[in-house]
Motif scaffolding. Structure first.
Motif, PDB file in Angstrom:
ATOM      1  N   HIS A   1     -59.371  26.550  13.221  1.00 18.79           N
ATOM      2  CA  HIS A   1     -58.994  25.132  13.056  1.00 18.79           C
ATOM      3  C   HIS A   1     -57.547  24.997  12.579  1.00 18.79           C
ATOM      4  CE1 HIS A   1     -59.627  20.868  12.521  1.00 18.79           C
ATOM      5  NE2 HIS A   1     -58.989  20.964  11.367  1.00 18.79           N
TER       6      HIS A   1
ATOM      7  N   HIS B   1     -63.464  16.880  12.961  1.00 24.46           N
ATOM      8  CA  HIS B   1     -63.590  17.013  11.506  1.00 24.46           C
ATOM      9  C   HIS B   1     -64.915  16.412  11.059  1.00 24.46           C
ATOM     10  CE1 HIS B   1     -59.172  17.001  12.186  1.00 24.46           C
ATOM     11  NE2 HIS B   1     -59.176  17.906  11.225  1.00 24.46           N
TER      12      HIS B   1
ATOM     13  N   ASP C   1     -56.159  25.073   9.032  1.00 21.15           N
ATOM     14  CA  ASP C   1     -55.952  23.621   8.985  1.00 21.15           C
ATOM     15  C   ASP C   1     -54.516  23.235   8.618  1.00 21.15           C
ATOM     16  OD1 ASP C   1     -56.701  20.975   9.386  1.00 21.15           O
ATOM     17  OD2 ASP C   1     -57.300  20.696   7.293  1.00 21.15           O
TER      18      ASP C   1
ATOM     19  N   HIS D   1     -64.384  21.670   8.003  1.00 21.22           N
ATOM     20  CA  HIS D   1     -64.611  21.282   6.595  1.00 21.22           C
ATOM     21  C   HIS D   1     -66.078  21.278   6.175  1.00 21.22           C
ATOM     22  CE1 HIS D   1     -60.392  20.711   6.600  1.00 21.22           C
ATOM     23  NE2 HIS D   1     -60.471  19.738   7.502  1.00 21.22           N
TER      24      HIS D   1
ATOM     25  N   HIS E   1     -53.717  22.446  13.423  1.00 24.81           N
ATOM     26  CA  HIS E   1     -53.093  21.310  14.128  1.00 24.81           C
ATOM     27  C   HIS E   1     -51.677  21.682  14.555  1.00 24.81           C
ATOM     28  CE1 HIS E   1     -56.091  18.202  12.778  1.00 24.81           C
ATOM     29  NE2 HIS E   1     -56.325  19.165  11.888  1.00 24.81           N
TER      30      HIS E   1
HETATM   31 ZN    ZN Z   1     -57.914  19.503  10.545  1.00 27.19          ZN
END
Ligand code: ZN
Ligand code: GUN
Length: 432
Positions: A76, A230, A320, A269, A78
């Protein structure tokens, strides 16, 4: 003629989850041999046992003092947040409004996205990450740029355009435009080279029911694509989702109602979960991307790995970035150990290493391709230097125990210990 290369170094990899199979699941060869043929692992074992069987003309690269491990799997991250990592703000929803959305707007520009894609892949490889599951921005140009750059490097990468028809001004798509763009991105990129596509509704608060329904339809129409989103990250977010989706049993159920909870789904998460939703994830074969540095950075909460284990849910690790504070999966593994300590259920470093490698591969359903040195796997691997910093050199001087070595590398190491990264048997980053 097959392209055969041999590497002599220390080797460590996992054949299974040591929490289930015991520590024998972690294979450690202090003096090992990794044999690579046409970009795949052909063999792996002790140097003394295997080297007599090498063909006389096989080139052997000796890497004394190095430890070879499978490349790390970041489940995960971005892409459009590379340039806003370490941005001070409040918790999740404030951070998104104040820092994240403004940074993502510039990814409408293809030239900007191309430049960022190069830097992003460089940074992954510098940190020894050879596979990642990646959020693009809402703009298809960001995903085109990332896939083009990853294809050129023959990197295994799963990514998708963020779906966010409830997004802020200037960063919102529509249910119709996002469906068309996602379908077209899948047609253009999915299964090209080592690329994969993930249908990517940003989170429940960013999408209309119509958009979530379209995401579910696309996911089911293409058996080869993934789903990433998420889930239950912050208490405020969970409260707002409960308000917006009153008909749902809990946050997971919002996604479930639209067919998004599958064995190809990865949920980042999962901190504030109902027991029911953990059971449902286990039943569906969906995976959790545990992102400890992000959860600490945003004050989101402390993910309970032991609880996920009790419910039988697959867990892997994610950086993340940009809420995560490091691209390093070693640093992320160390943070996972720290968070587990806060629950009074210590995470064995051998298992933390598993989560960063084979566990990540399993979360993505790619364990037949990556994540270990079992024969036939794609030869994505890294060389680690246990003496990369003066402190590590002192701490690990004379240490032979692999659990102790890996833990020190996680706690004290980061990109500095990754001296080389190979993709499908080809050197893709080197600091030697
Ligand atoms: Zn994220
Ligand atoms: N929830 C929705 N969008 C995001 C994001 O960009 N980062 C994190 N950490 N959580 C999110």
């Amino acid at each position: 003629m097959a392209d055969v290369r041999a590497y002599r170094a220390a080797l460590v990899h996992c054949l299974d989850d040591p929490a289930k199979a015991g520590e024998e699941a972690v294979v450690w060869h202090p003096d090992g041999l990794l044999l690579v043929e046409d970009g795949h692992v052909a063999d792996c074992g002790d140097w003394t046992a295997l080297s007599p069987h090498l063909a006389a003309d096989t080139p052997v690269e000796h890497l004394p003092g190095r430890i070879l491990t499978p490349g790390f799997v970041d489940t995960h991250i971005h892409f459009p947040q590379i340039d806003m990592i370490a941005a001070f703000s409040g918790q999740l929803l404030d951070w998104l409004e104040e820092k994240t959305f403004p940074a993502e707007r510039v990814f409408a520009d293809r030239a900007h996205a191309d430049d960022a894609a190069r830097a992003f892949l460089d940074e992954l490889l510098r940190n020894g990450t050879t596979t990642a599951m990646v959020f693009g921005s809402v703009h298809r140009a960001s995903v085109d740029a990332l896939f083009e750059a990853a294809l050129a490097r023959n990197m295994r990468l799963i990514a998708g355009k963020s779906l966010m028809d409830h997004g802020p001004e200037g960063l919102a798509d529509t249910a119709a435009s996002s469906r068309a763009e996602t379908e077209s991105l899948i047609a253009d990129w999915s299964r090209r080279g080592r690329l994969g596509y993930a249908v990517t509704p940003r989170f429940a608060l960013s999408s209309s029911r119509e958009q979530l329904a379209a995401a579910g339809e696309i996911l089911h129409a293409h058996g080869h694509v993934w789903l990433q989103t998420h889930l239950a990250e912050s208490p405020q977010e969970v409260a707002q989702v409960a308000e917006a989706f009153r008909e749902s049993k809990d946050y997971l159920d919002v996604y479930d109602q639209f067919g998004l909870v599958t064995d190809r789904s990865v949920f980042a998460h999962c901190i504030h979960m109902t027991p029911r939703s953990l059971d449902r994830m286990a039943e569906a074969g969906a995976a959790i991307a545990h992102c400890p540095t992000s959860n600490l950075f945003l004050g989101s909460g402390l993910f309970d790995l032991a609880e996920a284990d009790r419910h039988g849910v697959k867990t892997a690790l994610g950086t993340d970035v940009g809420a995560g504070t490091s691209f390093s999966m070693l640093t992320t593994a160390a943070a996972a150990c720290n968070v587990a300590q806060m629950h009074g259920s210590p995470l064995d470093p051998l298992r933390a290493f598993y989560l960063a490698t084979l566990g990540g591969a399993r979360a993505l359903g790619l364990e037949d391709r990556i994540g270990s040195f079992a024969a036939g796997r794609e030869a994505d691997f890294v060389a680690l230097d246990p003496a990369a910093t003066p402190l590590l050199a002192r701490r690990l001087y004379g240490v032979r125990d692999i659990r102790e070595i890996l833990f020190a590398l996680m706690v004290l190491g980061d990109d500095r210990v990754v001296t080389r990264t190979w993709l499908a048997g080809r050197s893709a980053h080197s600091r030697d």
